[in-house]
Enzyme design. Sequence first.
Site, short mmCIF file in Angstrom:
data_model
loop_
_atom_site.label_atom_id
_atom_site.label_comp_id
_atom_site.label_asym_id
_atom_site.label_seq_id
_atom_site.Cartn_x
_atom_site.Cartn_y
_atom_site.Cartn_z
N ASP A 184 0.87 -1.18 0.00
CA ASP A 184 0.00 0.00 0.00
C ASP A 184 0.90 1.23 0.00
O ASP A 184 1.44 1.61 1.04
CB ASP A 184 -0.91 -0.01 1.23
CG ASP A 184 -1.64 1.31 1.45
OD1 ASP A 184 -1.76 2.10 0.49
OD2 ASP A 184 -2.09 1.56 2.59
N ASP A 238 -6.82 3.26 -3.71
CA ASP A 238 -6.82 3.07 -2.26
C ASP A 238 -8.25 3.10 -1.71
O ASP A 238 -8.59 2.33 -0.80
CB ASP A 238 -5.95 4.12 -1.58
CG ASP A 238 -6.36 5.55 -1.89
OD1 ASP A 238 -7.01 5.79 -2.94
OD2 ASP A 238 -6.03 6.46 -1.09
N THR A 273 -3.10 11.42 5.05
CA THR A 273 -2.76 12.74 4.54
C THR A 273 -4.03 13.47 4.12
O THR A 273 -4.23 14.65 4.40
CB THR A 273 -1.79 12.63 3.36
OG1 THR A 273 -0.66 11.84 3.75
CG2 THR A 273 -1.33 13.99 2.90
#
Length: 299
Positions: free
Chosen positions: A6, A156, A180
């Site tokens: 990931d 994602d 983020t």
Amino acid sequence: MILLIDAGNTRIKWALIDSAPAPAAALGTWLAYGAVMHADAAQLPAAWHAAHAAQVAAGRPAVSRVLAANVAGTALRDRLTRMLTTGADATAGTAEATPPAVPAAPLQPAPGASGAGRLAAGGLLVAPEAIEWFASLPERAGVKNGYRNPAQLGCDRFAAAIGAHALAPGQSVIVANCGTATTIDAVTADGRFLGGMILPGLGLMATSLARNTAQLPQVAQGGKLPSGFADNTDDAILSGLLAAQAGAIEHACALHQAQACLISGGAAAYIAPALPAGIPHRLVDNIVLIGLQAAAGSV
């Protein structure tokens, strides 16, 4: 074995899993796991080799497949590909970096391993054809992608939706991935991904506020949430940031009439306590990796 990766905007996480599909109760259980900041990505080949060697020594078959989700751009994707296929990292403007050290008596790949899973002086080597870059499809692993253009959905987010549906089957679920950026997505009980919301993550909100105001300080996102109204500037900022994040999740849960809410990501532990008691939520580590694990077992 399968190597899951990931590659997010800040960190790169990875896990080794068995090739056999994992039952729902075993999702999120890894043979080996690691995470590095982008600045430390050069450590990955050695970490992968060490983890792989330990598992092969324990009698497990060699890695035969890599499933990777990357939202950090083509340069990182190319770099990870070089690491996987050469066993080493390359630095800009120089020759290939020194390959990671291997045991004095290198372990051999499992019988039948052709290309993928080879151990050599460069560490774990994976054949290019054994690498799948996870992408958003119209349907995968029991989740139907409801985006107007399914390919536009971040890989994602699609992986997180697959992971959420696998962890909460038969339930309408909100999955919030607080990194983020904070993404908040809705999946129906029968596995339809409806769409969602994207907002700046907790740290990005704090930095933006400090950078664009003259007198407001940068606050740490891990501070204690004040009760009631804050009586000082640092607590007032933190209270506002957490209320914004938690409020977006609460709104999504109400809009979706969610039966379950899964919260993941680096800021999840700070945001979850700010949610109202009436929101049925739980913290889940590594929801994107869990989605990749579920997707790997569905093929």
